[in-house]
Design an enzyme around this catalytic site. Sequence first.
Site, PDB file in Angstrom:
ATOM      1  N   SER A   1     -42.803 -59.693   5.809  1.00 54.02           N
ATOM      2  CA  SER A   1     -44.177 -59.396   5.921  1.00 54.02           C
ATOM      3  C   SER A   1     -45.051 -60.575   5.407  1.00 54.02           C
ATOM      4  CB  SER A   1     -44.717 -58.163   5.255  1.00 54.02           C
ATOM      5  OG  SER A   1     -44.836 -58.206   3.815  1.00 54.02           O
TER       6      SER A   1
ATOM      7  N   LYS B   1     -48.172 -58.896  -1.087  1.00 53.73           N
ATOM      8  CA  LYS B   1     -49.115 -59.214  -0.088  1.00 53.73           C
ATOM      9  C   LYS B   1     -50.194 -60.103  -0.956  1.00 53.73           C
ATOM     10  CE  LYS B   1     -47.906 -56.043   3.098  1.00 53.73           C
ATOM     11  NZ  LYS B   1     -46.462 -55.882   2.698  1.00 53.73           N
TER      12      LYS B   1
END
Length: 217
Positions: free
Chosen positions: A135, A172
């Site tokens: 990701s 993230k």
Amino acid sequence: MHKLTARQQQVYDLVRQAIERTGFPPTRAEIAAELGFSSANAAEEHLRALARKGVIELAAGTSRGIRVKALGDDDTPHQFTLPHMALMQLSLPLIGRVAAGSPILAQEHIEAHYQCDPALFARQPDYLLKVRGLSMRDAGILDGDLLAVQRASDARDGQIVVARLGDEVTVKRLKRRPGGVELIAENPDFQNIVVTGNPEDFSLEGIAVGLIRTSEL
């Protein structure tokens, strides 16, 4: 001390500002994109020139291994007295999968300990977290990499963070939004995560301060 060219000064300023803003040096690709270079190789050439001039250090074994040296009033690097090599090694626990609801540094999560050179990191980390998934691929953080993390309960906008959301611990980029935050994936194949209000199942665990690529160990 050699004077920097205008282009070298741009690269140096970009690296320094990225570390100040996010705690994380940029990748070669990010430097190339920001300054309009034709390729990451062009950024690498400028970084090597800066290293030869003594204003940065490049560390092997890490994709963001750029360390800015503090400059004096005359634009020359400050000289530091280094401690004995044995004192320069950090012993960092490597965290694998994290059980839901348990502290990230719980003994059962620690897979090993690594001896690391502190010079690899923008700030001193508390642990290494094994990255799972892709990701954050476009930020240069790949599956199997070891992310160096400094424990923190808050972070600045734009920093790469380790966050706990429900039963998952995820890496993230933090983006602050009115009434909450957004956890940005650096890969278009993955969705961003929007967190509103102050939910009990969300917390920040730490800030990324470096990266070790396991394929280069």
